[in-house]
Every structure is written in C-alpha cells, then in structure tokens.
Design a protein around this motif. Structure first.
Motif, PDB file in Angstrom:
ATOM      1  N   GLY A 143     -36.619  17.488 124.882  1.00  0.00           N
ATOM      2  CA  GLY A 143     -35.270  18.063 124.789  1.00  0.00           C
ATOM      3  C   GLY A 143     -35.178  19.078 123.669  1.00  0.00           C
ATOM      4  N   LEU A 144     -35.859  18.832 122.576  1.00  0.00           N
ATOM      5  CA  LEU A 144     -35.862  19.770 121.443  1.00  0.00           C
ATOM      6  C   LEU A 144     -36.573  21.074 121.786  1.00  0.00           C
ATOM      7  N   SER A 145     -37.592  20.953 122.620  1.00  0.00           N
ATOM      8  CA  SER A 145     -38.371  22.120 123.066  1.00  0.00           C
ATOM      9  C   SER A 145     -38.901  22.896 121.859  1.00  0.00           C
ATOM     10  N   THR A 192     -29.368  20.303 120.787  1.00  0.00           N
ATOM     11  CA  THR A 192     -30.197  21.422 120.307  1.00  0.00           C
ATOM     12  C   THR A 192     -29.491  22.740 120.563  1.00  0.00           C
ATOM     13  N   ALA A 193     -28.921  22.856 121.750  1.00  0.00           N
ATOM     14  CA  ALA A 193     -28.200  24.095 122.098  1.00  0.00           C
ATOM     15  C   ALA A 193     -27.016  24.297 121.167  1.00  0.00           C
ATOM     16  N   ALA A 194     -26.404  23.164 120.763  1.00  0.00           N
ATOM     17  CA  ALA A 194     -25.253  23.249 119.869  1.00  0.00           C
ATOM     18  C   ALA A 194     -25.689  23.402 118.410  1.00  0.00           C
ATOM     19  N   GLY A 195     -26.973  23.232 118.159  1.00  0.00           N
ATOM     20  CA  GLY A 195     -27.488  23.361 116.791  1.00  0.00           C
ATOM     21  C   GLY A 195     -27.139  22.178 115.916  1.00  0.00           C
ATOM     22  N   ASP A 196     -26.829  21.047 116.548  1.00  0.00           N
ATOM     23  CA  ASP A 196     -26.422  19.867 115.787  1.00  0.00           C
ATOM     24  C   ASP A 196     -27.664  19.016 115.434  1.00  0.00           C
ATOM     25  N   HIS A 197     -28.407  19.469 114.445  1.00  0.00           N
ATOM     26  CA  HIS A 197     -29.666  18.786 114.087  1.00  0.00           C
ATOM     27  C   HIS A 197     -29.428  17.483 113.337  1.00  0.00           C
ATOM     28  N   ASP A 198     -28.230  17.340 112.763  1.00  0.00           N
ATOM     29  CA  ASP A 198     -27.926  16.077 112.094  1.00  0.00           C
ATOM     30  C   ASP A 198     -27.852  14.943 113.101  1.00  0.00           C
ATOM     31  N   LYS A 199     -27.192  15.204 114.229  1.00  0.00           N
ATOM     32  CA  LYS A 199     -27.103  14.173 115.259  1.00  0.00           C
ATOM     33  C   LYS A 199     -28.472  13.915 115.899  1.00  0.00           C
ATOM     34  N   ILE A 200     -29.266  14.996 116.026  1.00  0.00           N
ATOM     35  CA  ILE A 200     -30.619  14.829 116.581  1.00  0.00           C
ATOM     36  C   ILE A 200     -31.433  13.917 115.660  1.00  0.00           C
ATOM     37  N   THR A 201     -31.305  14.161 114.355  1.00  0.00           N
ATOM     38  CA  THR A 201     -32.004  13.314 113.380  1.00  0.00           C
ATOM     39  C   THR A 201     -31.549  11.869 113.509  1.00  0.00           C
ATOM     40  N   ALA A 202     -30.255  11.685 113.735  1.00  0.00           N
ATOM     41  CA  ALA A 202     -29.707  10.331 113.880  1.00  0.00           C
ATOM     42  C   ALA A 202     -30.260   9.642 115.129  1.00  0.00           C
TER      43      ALA A 202
END
Length: 702
Positions: free
Chosen positions: A81-83, A40-50
């Motif tokens: 973690g997403l907060s 989330t801090a890195a803004g990597d929402h694609d990996k979060i979605t994965a």
C-alpha cells in the motif's frame, strides 16, 4: 498511537487478520493494503506508523500463531500500500518480519519468507541498506528443518540476489565482516548458500570481491573437505575463478593469502592440499617482491609436500620448490636467510627422505649465495647437520657432507668441523662403524685428503680417551690403505724416505698413529720404512700382542695381498736389496698363531721369495730403499721412543680399567644394589664441544 490505528482499520478487518483460515487473513490483508494506500495518498504517515506499530506489537509479537501469521501478511500488505513511500517505514517493518524467521512455528517462518519477498519486490533498491540483517536471516533460513520454509527461503534468496546485482548502493566493505564470520559454519545448506553469494557478488563488475578474498579464502578452503561432493565442487569452482582473476589482476594482496595457503598445504584432506599447493605455485610465479617476506613460510609448506603420498601433489611441490629456489632474492629486500635456514633445519628431521634431501639443497644454495649471512646462524644449524650424518639414507649423508664441506672452506670452520666430527664418532660408535669410512672418504674428496688427515691426526694426538683414539686411528688407517680416493696419499707416503713432502706427511701422522701398533706398522710398510717397521715389531711386548692386535694383524696380512701393496710384493723378488722388508714380514709371521689363515697366507707368500740367507753380507754401496740417505733426515730412534711411550700409556690405562672392573665386581658382591651409584668413568671425555662459546678463529672448545 493504537487509537489512531483502530480508527483507521475496522474491527472486522482486525478480527479476520488473526483468523485461522488463510483466505480470511488474506482478504483482511487486502483491506489493510487499501487503507494504507489511502493514508499514503493523504500523506498521513503518522497513522501509517500507528498501523505498522499495531500490526507489529499486537500481531507479529503475539503468543498466538494465527495472530503472528496475520501480522506478517498485514505488514507485507501495508508495504504494498505504501508503494514508493515504503522506504521511510522500512526501519519499522523489517525487524518484526526478520524476527519471525526464528519462530518456533514453521508456518510462521514460511509466512515471514513470503512477507519479506513481497516487501522486497516493492522497495527493491532500498532493501540494500538493510542487507546485512536480511543476509544473516537468510543464512539461518537456508538450514531450516522444514522443506517448505527452505523452498520459500530459496525464492527470497534469488530475489535478493537480483536486487543486489542491479544496485549501485551495495557496500561490500560492510558485508565482508559478516561473511567472514559465517564462513566457519559447517552446515552444508549454509555452506551452499555462502558459496552461492560469493559467486554472485564476484560476478558483479562494480563489486571488488578479489580485494577482500583474504577475508574469506580460508573458509572456501575449509569447504574443499566437505563430505558433500556438490559443496566441494562449488567451492573448487569459486576458487578456480578467483585464481584466474588473480592471474589477470595487476594488484593482489599475496601476503595475507600466502599465510592461509601455507596452513592449508598441511591439511589432512588430499584435495585441500593439492589446491593449496597449486595456488602457492601460482603465487611464487606471480607474487614477486610482495612474497619475499613469506618465502620461509612458503618453503615450510612446500618441503613436506615434496614427499606427499599423492603423486600430483609431489609434482606441483617439486616444481614450486625449483621456482622458489631459482629466485635470486636479496637480504636487503627482506629475504630472511635465518628464517629459511630454520625451516630447512626443522625439515631435516622429516620422516621422508625426499624432504630431507631438498632441505639440504636449500642450505647448500644459501651457502653459495649468502655465505656470510649463513655463517652467522651456524650455531643454530650445526648440531642438526652433525646429527644428520646418522641419517639412514646414504644420499642424505652425502649431501650433509657437501654442506659441511661448503661451511669448512675457511680454516677456522674446517678445524671446527673435524673437532666436532671426532666428538661425534667418540659419542656414537655405531656411526663410526657404519658410516665412518663413507664420511671420511667423502670429506677427503671435498676438502683435500692430505689436509683432512693432517687435521684429524693433530686432534687424535691429544685425544684423552685412549680406547677411542686407538679405534679411530685403526679406522683412519684402514681407509688410508683401501680407499681409491686416497691413492694420492699412499703415493705421497711411498716417498717418505725420498722427498720433503712425503717425509712431512709421514711425520704428521706418526704421533697419532702411535695409538695403534698395527697402524704404525702399516704406515711404515706403506712408507717403505722397513727397518723402522722391523724395529717396531721387535719392540712389541706381551701386553701388546692381544686379541685386538691379532685381529688387526690378520687384516693387514690380507691387505698385503691387495693391489695397494703390490709394489712391496714385487720388492721381494730382490731379497738381497730389500732384506729389511723381508725381516719385517718374517717378524709379523712370527707373531701370528700357526693355525690361523693369516699365518698360512703370509707363509705361502714368503715361500715364493727367492732363496736368501740373512747371514749374507750386504753390499756396501747399497742402502735399504735404494738411497744412501734412506732415513731422509728422520730420527727413527726418537720416534720409536714416542711410540713406546704412547703404548705404555695404553698399557697403564688397560691395567687401570681392569683394576676398576675388579673393584666394581667385588663391591657388588658385598653391597646392596642401591648402594652402587656414581658417575660413569670417563664422563668428562664424553662432554660435547661447544660452538656457541667460540671466541675467535682457531679456538677449539672441548
């Protein structure tokens, strides 16, 4: 996508996430939380979605219970973690969690509650946009068979309520259809859950639950008859609060709710009926013009409650009935006279006297206020009103007669009433025997006695059923001689040989009275036409003097001893002056069997008369009844002929009946039972008259 997730989450973490030990799954979830926080801090929402996809499909949808448990705790951890960024992933996170609420494993359902609780704490207000799905899931969980799951669901429910009450994004419009659908559920836990939510939402100032009350009002009333006292109390409390709000609100949809209340007022459950009738009572006071189109339905609910077995319901129903009747509604404003009449007519067959009485009060009220409109519906209610004359309650019958009298104010309806009444007596001899006197006497009071008797006489003069005509005339004659209400008619008849009014009334009765020889004799004695009475007596033949005649004669002899005929008895003090009266009475004596009580009564009376010889010559200056013109222009000879002609018709009719009976008996002796068939004699006579075929005033249809 799976590869991205696998590179983000170490294999050991994924392995521990499905471990059978809770502690290992919990620690693995904490690892997931940390990983998602970094992404989330890195803004990597694609990996979060994965990661979410992996947790969903490899874990929460796994056939292995521990995998499903790990997936749920993992999704909750990912949300933490997403907060503040969690909202954009809720569409992915919520479906697998909600889906787990219906898992066969109670522990999985428990962890689903726990997961959703933690997710809700993170997203708070964003939760509102998914409220219906969450509410539906909670509704099912509230009835879970596992107490631990129920407990967890209650904690989650409280949190969701807190979120909703502090949010300004909640859409009541989207929620109401779901609530309405769920209100018919019978499960007690679900019912408690629903009432709890209704109460909470109603307490939120920005949510207009009152505006949507018609959508779930019926469901709340349903709960009033729940076996659980707690649920009944909760539903009652909610309804009481809404009723208070209605009283204080300037804008309420009374109409839709009135339809529901009308149905509930007939509920088998006493508490439901009482609550419904209490609401209706308030609506009648508050509803104003809005309720006018619903008056008929409301009346249909009130009238049966007037006779409810519970006194408190009867009291409120009576009060409501009076409130409703006091409202001066106008047909031009939507007041449906026909609908109200239809309800009142239907309730006239109600088993309870109180309801029937109030129905008649309504018809009477409508006649007073909207006579012309009521008369347009007369064909719809007239038959029912006629049938009500046979009601077992005298009070109901008296009220029915008042309604009939109110209808019969004009000449056409007056004539119609008496035609139909005569037909009713003809087809229902029991009514004539039991209630005939009451009905005739009351109508004489309400509609003018002379007018009633004149009209009845006119109808009976043309009566085709001779046996009925004789019976009816005898009944009318007895009422005329004995009723206190008809004393004015008796006084008028006493003047038949003196003035025009008395003569006219006497002659108006004469033709129909010819159907009964004893009625004619009584009429002549009452009118002091003693000479004609004597002539009638002397004209009687063997056929006239039968059992029925002797029974009627017995009644007359007893009546001669009553105050009605006191003036005749006093005339016997002057036998020389009233010789024709004496002659008539002796004529009656000669017709009576010597051993009968009537013979002894009349003979005893005549023995008290001062001695007088019939051979004595009458003074020339005197005429019977104190007038040189004793007959007052009446051609008694022609009237005697009319009497004899009518009686001849009766003789022929009697012979015809006797012949028919003899033929019938002979036929039965030679025929098989199934061969003896055919219409009953006189079937045409019993055909009822028709109001609906009337074409105009003065046309009577038989």
């Amino acid at each position: 996508m799976a590869a991205d997730a696998l590179t983000a989450i170490p294999a050991a973490v994924l392995r521990n996430l499905s471990d059978k030990l809770y502690e290992k799954r919990k620690n693995a979830a904490l690892e997931v939380e940390g990983i998602v926080k970094q992404l989330t801090a890195a803004g990597d929402h694609d990996k979060i979605t994965a990661v979410i996809h992996l947790l969903t499909h490899e874990y929460t949808y796994s056939p292995q219970a521990n995998h499903r448990k790990g997936g749920l705790i993992g999704l909750a951890a990912a949300t933490v973690g997403l907060s503040s960024e969690a909202a954009q992933h809720l569409e992915q996170i919520l479906p697998p969690v909600i889906n787990s609420f219906s898992d066969q494993d109670s522990r999985v359902r428990y962890y689903a509650c726990e997961a959703l609780y933690n997710i809700a704490k993170v997203v708070r207000g964003e939760f509102i946009f998914h409220f219906n799905k969450i509410f539906d899931a909670l509704c099912k969980l509230s009835a879970d068979s596992d107490p631990n799951v129920q407990s967890a669901a209650h904690l989650l429910d409280r949190l969701v309520k807190d979120i909703v009450t502090e949010s300004d994004q909640f859409s009541i419009e989207e929620f109401i259809p779901l609530l309405r659908e769920r209100m018919n559920v019978l499960n007690p836990y679900v019912r408690q859950f629903l009432v709890g939510w209704i109460t909470v939402l109603d307490s939120v100032p920005d949510i207009d639950m009152l505006g949507f009350l018609p959508d779930f009002l019926d469901g709340l009333f349903n709960m009033l008859s729940d076996p659980s006292l707690e649920i009944r109390q909760q539903a009652d409390s909610a309804l009481s609060e809404f009723l208070q709000e209605i009283k204080n609100s300037p804008s309420v949809d009374y109409g839709r709710m009135a339809e529901i209340l009308v149905q509930r007022a007939a509920a088998p459950d006493e508490f439901t009926r009482w609550t419904a009738i209490t609401w209706i009572n308030e609506f009648v006071k508050l509803g104003g013009d809005q309720l006018v189109p619903y008056y008929a339905d409301i009346l249909g609910a009130i009238l049966p409650c007037i006779a409810d077995k519970e006194e408190k319901i009867r009291v409120v129903a009576r009060e409501t009935n009076e409130e409703l009747r006091a409202i001066q509604a106008d047909p031009a404003e939507g007041f449906d006279v026909g609908a109200i009449l239809s309800i009142a007519r239907r309730q006239l067959s109600n088993e309870h006297e109180a309801t029937r009485i109030e129905s008649l009060h309504w018809i009477s009220t409508l006649l007073n206020r909207h006579r012309s409109e009521v008369l347009t519906f007369l064909n719809d209610i007239f038959d029912t009103l006629l049938k009500s004359l046979s009601d077992p309650s005298d009070q109901v019958v008296l009220l029915v007669l008042e309604v009939h009298a109110a209808i019969a104010k004009d000449q056409y309806n007056f004539a119609q009433l008496l035609v139909f009444l005569v037909h009713k007596f003809r087809t229902d001899h029991t009514l004539l025997e039991r209630r005939g006197a009451l009905i005739i006497r009351r109508l004489c009071v309400l509609l003018n006695s002379e007018r009633v008797y004149r009209e009845l006489s006119k109808i009976l003069e043309k009566e085709a059923d001779l046996d009925f005509a004789s019976t009816m005339v005898q009944a009318l004659n007895l009422i005329l001689l004995t009723s206190s209400e008809l004393s004015d008619l008796r006084d008028l008849l006493k003047l038949s040989l003196v003035n025009a009014a008395g003569k006219d009334f006497f002659l108006s009765l004469y033709s129909s009275w010819c159907h009964s020889s004893m009625a004619i004799i009584s009429l002549c004695l009452l009118a002091q036409a003693s000479q004609h009475a004597s002539a009638v007596i002397q004209s009687l033949t063997e056929e006239d003097i039968n059992v029925r005649f002797l029974v009627q004669l017995d009644k007359l002899i007893h009546l001669l001893e009553t105050p009605t005929f006191a003036y005749l008895r006093l005339q016997l003090l002057e036998p020389g002056r009233y010789i024709l009266l004496l002659k008539a009475l002796y004529g009656l004596l000669m017709l009576l069997p010597q051993q009968s009580a009537a013979f002894k009564i009349l003979r005893t009376r005549l023995k008290t008369v001062p001695s007088y010889s019939f051979n004595k010559e009458q003074p020339n200056h005197f005429a019977e009844d104190g007038s040189m013109n004793a007959e007052n222009g009446i051609n008694f000879e022609s009237w005697l002929q009319r009497f004899q002609q009518t009686q001849q018709q009766h003789h022929l009719h009697s012979k015809s009946q006797a012949l028919s009976r003899n033929i019938s008996i002979s036929a039965k002796e030679v025929q098989k039972p199934e061969e003896v068939r055919g219409p009953a004699p006189g079937a045409e006579i019993s055909r009822p008259p028709s109001r609906s075929s009337r074409k105009g005033p003065g046309q009577l249809h038989l």
